[in-house]
Write a protein that holds these residues in place. Structure first.
Motif, PDB file in Angstrom:
ATOM      1  N   VAL A  82      47.352  40.730   4.693  1.00  0.00           N
ATOM      2  CA  VAL A  82      46.601  41.451   3.671  1.00  0.00           C
ATOM      3  C   VAL A  82      47.489  41.557   2.424  1.00  0.00           C
ATOM      4  CG1 VAL A  82      45.565  43.680   3.075  1.00  0.00           C
ATOM      5  CG2 VAL A  82      45.307  42.751   5.390  1.00  0.00           C
ATOM      6  N   GLY A  83      46.899  41.384   1.250  1.00  0.00           N
ATOM      7  CA  GLY A  83      47.663  41.500   0.009  1.00  0.00           C
ATOM      8  C   GLY A  83      48.710  40.412  -0.105  1.00  0.00           C
ATOM      9  N   THR A  84      48.302  39.188   0.058  1.00  0.00           N
ATOM     10  CA  THR A  84      49.255  38.077   0.179  1.00  0.00           C
ATOM     11  C   THR A  84      50.062  37.790  -1.072  1.00  0.00           C
ATOM     12  OG1 THR A  84      49.505  35.870   1.116  1.00  0.00           O
ATOM     13  CG2 THR A  84      47.667  36.185  -0.422  1.00  0.00           C
ATOM     14  N   GLY A  85      49.557  38.167  -2.258  1.00  0.00           N
ATOM     15  CA  GLY A  85      50.321  37.846  -3.468  1.00  0.00           C
ATOM     16  C   GLY A  85      50.510  36.346  -3.578  1.00  0.00           C
ATOM     17  N   SER A  86      51.755  35.899  -3.636  1.00  0.00           N
ATOM     18  CA  SER A  86      52.070  34.480  -3.803  1.00  0.00           C
ATOM     19  C   SER A  86      51.772  33.645  -2.567  1.00  0.00           C
ATOM     20  CB  SER A  86      53.551  34.331  -4.139  1.00  0.00           C
ATOM     21  OG  SER A  86      54.337  34.699  -3.006  1.00  0.00           O
ATOM     22  N   GLY A  87      51.564  34.279  -1.422  1.00  0.00           N
ATOM     23  CA  GLY A  87      51.358  33.563  -0.174  1.00  0.00           C
ATOM     24  C   GLY A  87      52.635  33.332   0.611  1.00  0.00           C
ATOM     25  N   TYR A  88      53.746  33.887   0.130  1.00  0.00           N
ATOM     26  CA  TYR A  88      55.054  33.665   0.754  1.00  0.00           C
ATOM     27  C   TYR A  88      55.088  34.108   2.220  1.00  0.00           C
ATOM     28  CZ  TYR A  88      59.983  34.442   1.840  1.00  0.00           C
ATOM     29  OH  TYR A  88      61.204  34.458   2.456  1.00  0.00           O
ATOM     30  N   VAL A  89      54.673  35.339   2.503  1.00  0.00           N
ATOM     31  CA  VAL A  89      54.747  35.858   3.875  1.00  0.00           C
ATOM     32  C   VAL A  89      53.816  35.060   4.784  1.00  0.00           C
ATOM     33  CG1 VAL A  89      54.333  37.866   5.362  1.00  0.00           C
ATOM     34  CG2 VAL A  89      55.484  38.159   3.153  1.00  0.00           C
ATOM     35  N   ALA A  90      52.589  34.838   4.368  1.00  0.00           N
ATOM     36  CA  ALA A  90      51.635  34.065   5.175  1.00  0.00           C
ATOM     37  C   ALA A  90      52.167  32.665   5.447  1.00  0.00           C
ATOM     38  CB  ALA A  90      50.284  33.997   4.470  1.00  0.00           C
ATOM     39  N   GLY A  91      52.732  32.036   4.436  1.00  0.00           N
ATOM     40  CA  GLY A  91      53.282  30.701   4.603  1.00  0.00           C
ATOM     41  C   GLY A  91      54.426  30.658   5.600  1.00  0.00           C
ATOM     42  N   ARG A  92      55.310  31.644   5.523  1.00  0.00           N
ATOM     43  CA  ARG A  92      56.421  31.689   6.481  1.00  0.00           C
ATOM     44  C   ARG A  92      55.924  31.911   7.899  1.00  0.00           C
ATOM     45  NH1 ARG A  92      61.728  34.553   5.215  1.00  0.00           N
ATOM     46  NH2 ARG A  92      61.979  34.118   7.434  1.00  0.00           N
ATOM     47  N   ILE A  93      54.969  32.820   8.074  1.00  0.00           N
ATOM     48  CA  ILE A  93      54.436  33.065   9.424  1.00  0.00           C
ATOM     49  C   ILE A  93      53.808  31.785   9.965  1.00  0.00           C
ATOM     50  CG2 ILE A  93      52.725  34.329  10.766  1.00  0.00           C
ATOM     51  CD1 ILE A  93      53.228  36.728   8.858  1.00  0.00           C
ATOM     52  N   ALA A  94      53.018  31.096   9.150  1.00  0.00           N
ATOM     53  CA  ALA A  94      52.376  29.858   9.595  1.00  0.00           C
ATOM     54  C   ALA A  94      53.419  28.802   9.956  1.00  0.00           C
ATOM     55  CB  ALA A  94      51.437  29.330   8.519  1.00  0.00           C
ATOM     56  N   ASP A  95      54.441  28.653   9.137  1.00  0.00           N
ATOM     57  CA  ASP A  95      55.460  27.627   9.358  1.00  0.00           C
ATOM     58  C   ASP A  95      56.352  27.936  10.554  1.00  0.00           C
ATOM     59  OD1 ASP A  95      54.517  26.288   7.142  1.00  0.00           O
ATOM     60  OD2 ASP A  95      56.143  26.932   5.817  1.00  0.00           O
ATOM     61  N   GLU A  96      56.664  29.210  10.757  1.00  0.00           N
ATOM     62  CA  GLU A  96      57.678  29.567  11.750  1.00  0.00           C
ATOM     63  C   GLU A  96      57.124  30.008  13.102  1.00  0.00           C
ATOM     64  OE1 GLU A  96      60.745  32.125  10.114  1.00  0.00           O
ATOM     65  OE2 GLU A  96      60.582  31.101   8.169  1.00  0.00           O
TER      66      GLU A  96
END
Length: 192
Positions: free
Chosen positions: A42-56
């Motif tokens: 929620v509140g992804t902003g740049s998408g940094y956190v979502a991207g890291r979770i998806a990648d890792e």
């Protein structure tokens, strides 16, 4: 989208900082190998956190943000993103985990601006103007064994957030923290 449009979007979007890094690291560590899991940021902003979770973690990650500039930037980063207010458009019990780095800075209403960056930062007078409604609504979208990773600041009142989470049926444990000269950031893991 032109290069100028991308720069304009970035100026209106919260970019990754220490709080984003702390939340991403804690969520990735706690989720581990999350294959077959569906995670919402929620509140992804740049998408940094979502991207890291998806990648890792190998989880499927969906992100949301109210800010249309953030939705565009996160999508440009390859994050599946929906424009939404908190968890409103999502199905009941859809997510195995939800991560949120909310606007948490206490802000005097007379000193607030009406722009997207202010919305990304200001948590209202007590810092919990977005956190409280999130806690009231997030349980609806969590799977029965779901978990929430919520970043909070000492400026917001960690004890008050834990108490409010308890009022909403969650138990809370701190799973990560980092101290700075003006605040301590804590990632709470909330479960029912």
């Amino acid at each position: 989208m032109t290069l100028r449009d991308q720069r304009d979007d970035q100026a209106d979007v919260y970019q990754p900082a220490e709080d984003s890094q702390l939340l991403a690291e804690a969520a990735c560590d706690r989720l581990g190998n999350a294959e077959e899991r569906l995670v919402l940021e929620v509140g992804t902003g740049s998408g940094y956190v979502a991207g890291r979770i998806a990648d890792e973690t190998a989880a499927r990650v969906v992100a949301s943000d109210l800010n249309p500039h953030a939705v565009r930037q996160a999508r440009a980063e390859g994050v599946e993103t929906v424009r939404a207010d908190l968890v409103s458009p999502f199905a009941d019990e859809a997510f195995d985990a939800v991560a949120f780095n909310p606007p948490y800075l206490p802000t005097d209403p007379e000193n607030e601006w009406d722009d997207w960056m202010e919305r990304a930062l200001s948590g209202g007078e007590d810092g919990r103007a977005v956190i409280d409604p999130f806690l009231a609504r997030v349980g609806r979208v969590l799977a029965p064994d779901g978990v929430v990773y919520l970043l909070v600041s000492s400026l917001t009142g960690v004890d008050e957030v834990v108490e409010r989470a308890g009022d909403e049926g969650f138990s809370a444990v701190a799973v990560a923290d980092d101290s700075f000269p003006f605040e301590t950031l804590t990632v709470l893991e909330l479960v029912r």
